[in-house]
Design a protein around this motif. Sequence first.
Motif, mmCIF file in Angstrom:
data_model
loop_
_atom_site.group_PDB
_atom_site.id
_atom_site.type_symbol
_atom_site.label_atom_id
_atom_site.label_comp_id
_atom_site.label_asym_id
_atom_site.label_seq_id
_atom_site.Cartn_x
_atom_site.Cartn_y
_atom_site.Cartn_z
ATOM 1 N N LEU A 39 0.811 -0.765 0.027
ATOM 2 C CA LEU A 39 0.207 -0.345 0.575
ATOM 3 C C LEU A 39 0.648 0.816 -0.099
ATOM 4 C CD1 LEU A 39 -2.566 1.298 0.167
ATOM 5 C CD2 LEU A 39 -2.632 1.400 3.236
ATOM 6 N N ASP A 40 1.523 1.608 0.966
ATOM 7 C CA ASP A 40 2.898 2.242 0.585
ATOM 8 C C ASP A 40 3.502 2.749 -0.294
ATOM 9 O OD1 ASP A 40 1.692 2.875 3.211
ATOM 10 O OD2 ASP A 40 4.329 1.819 4.612
ATOM 11 N N ALA A 52 -9.139 8.651 4.014
ATOM 12 C CA ALA A 52 -9.960 7.996 5.145
ATOM 13 C C ALA A 52 -9.507 6.762 5.077
ATOM 14 C CB ALA A 52 -11.418 8.664 5.111
ATOM 15 N N VAL A 53 -10.858 5.618 5.646
ATOM 16 C CA VAL A 53 -9.635 4.301 5.189
ATOM 17 C C VAL A 53 -12.028 3.682 4.987
ATOM 18 C CG1 VAL A 53 -9.974 1.907 5.743
ATOM 19 C CG2 VAL A 53 -7.687 3.650 5.828
ATOM 20 N N LEU A 54 -11.983 2.550 4.468
ATOM 21 C CA LEU A 54 -13.704 2.633 4.367
ATOM 22 C C LEU A 54 -13.100 0.787 4.756
ATOM 23 C CD1 LEU A 54 -14.957 4.297 1.137
ATOM 24 C CD2 LEU A 54 -15.834 4.817 3.590
ATOM 25 N N LEU A 55 -14.077 0.734 5.337
ATOM 26 C CA LEU A 55 -14.150 -1.103 6.000
ATOM 27 C C LEU A 55 -15.842 -1.364 5.469
ATOM 28 C CD1 LEU A 55 -12.432 -0.867 8.800
ATOM 29 C CD2 LEU A 55 -11.477 -1.730 6.870
ATOM 30 N N PHE A 64 -7.462 -5.948 9.234
ATOM 31 C CA PHE A 64 -6.378 -6.323 9.998
ATOM 32 C C PHE A 64 -5.371 -4.654 10.278
ATOM 33 C CE2 PHE A 64 -1.780 -7.253 10.829
ATOM 34 C CZ PHE A 64 -2.475 -8.268 12.496
ATOM 35 N N SER A 65 -5.161 -4.377 9.173
ATOM 36 C CA SER A 65 -4.184 -3.041 8.881
ATOM 37 C C SER A 65 -5.158 -1.524 9.286
ATOM 38 C CB SER A 65 -3.369 -3.482 7.521
ATOM 39 O OG SER A 65 -2.444 -4.877 7.351
ATOM 40 N N VAL A 66 -5.877 -1.095 9.366
ATOM 41 C CA VAL A 66 -7.292 -0.172 9.562
ATOM 42 C C VAL A 66 -6.323 0.324 10.748
ATOM 43 C CG1 VAL A 66 -8.615 -1.498 10.972
ATOM 44 C CG2 VAL A 66 -9.722 0.532 9.732
ATOM 45 N N ALA A 67 -5.843 0.356 11.781
ATOM 46 C CA ALA A 67 -5.215 0.824 13.311
ATOM 47 C C ALA A 67 -4.541 1.808 11.667
ATOM 48 C CB ALA A 67 -4.798 0.099 14.184
ATOM 49 N N PRO A 68 -3.365 0.828 11.582
ATOM 50 C CA PRO A 68 -1.424 1.893 11.076
ATOM 51 C C PRO A 68 -1.961 2.805 9.989
ATOM 52 C CG PRO A 68 -1.437 -1.135 10.713
ATOM 53 C CD PRO A 68 -2.442 -0.081 11.641
ATOM 54 N N ALA A 72 -1.299 6.473 11.560
ATOM 55 C CA ALA A 72 0.234 6.791 11.106
ATOM 56 C C ALA A 72 -0.291 7.768 10.123
ATOM 57 C CB ALA A 72 0.333 6.181 9.780
ATOM 58 N N ARG A 73 -1.840 8.464 10.254
ATOM 59 C CA ARG A 73 -1.899 9.833 9.214
ATOM 60 C C ARG A 73 -3.008 10.055 10.152
ATOM 61 N NH1 ARG A 73 -1.156 4.952 6.224
ATOM 62 N NH2 ARG A 73 0.464 5.806 4.653
#
Length: 238
Positions: A39-40, A52-55, A64-68, A72-73
């Motif tokens: 992703l990076d 934003a992150v949509l789930l 699993f990676s939503v928190a980091p 980070a942002r």
Amino acid sequence: MFVAGFPADAFGTNCYVLAPAPGEQCVVVDPGIGVLDRLDDLLREHRLHPAAVLLTHGHLDHTFSVAPVCGARGITAYVHPADREMLADPGKGLSVDLNQMFGGRLPYTEPEDVAELTDGATLALAGLEFTVDHAPGHTGGSVLFRTPGAGTHWAAEQLCLAGDVLFAGSIGRTDLPGGSMPAMLSSLREKILPLADDTVVLPGHGPETTIGRERATNPYLRQVAGHDGPQPTALRGL
């Protein structure tokens, strides 16, 4: 409009990134297990900045990676309230066997900023607009995210980020905690079948498809539409 996606190392869960164009803010959808480096790299290559992150739902392979990613942002994660508890305790959405596989010791934390989704809501994020459709069955809080597809390489009127509601040729499994086949069939009938045939479906696992293709060939959609055919058996997902 910029759309890119790649499968996670675990369970082949598709992680998507959508933006008005390269060099703009973007939305990340379903950052699963082991996606952070890829992703990076994708964000760096296209000069994108997550807003934003949509789930699509709360299963571990999608969250699993939503928190980091969010931490980070300093950005918000969006999830339906029926699946909110899985962000704090992913084991609540897993079978006994899957909990044993992960050893009951998941290195996981809930994002600091979580917003809850409602059916029919419209989200304006990163210069894009998403319509939320609550579509339970795979989990109690499964949702679809629909957004205009103009400017994408599909030349579609609409994109549908379907999570584990609909796949190419199949649907998400309904035997995990919170799952329900009657609810799934209702979601397919009320949320999926009314979509236009040229809607491009970006599923949680496997290749992209269209509503028209699935309407004609997917045994589950044919079943809820009242068409005769072989009894569907194969479900997918975590």
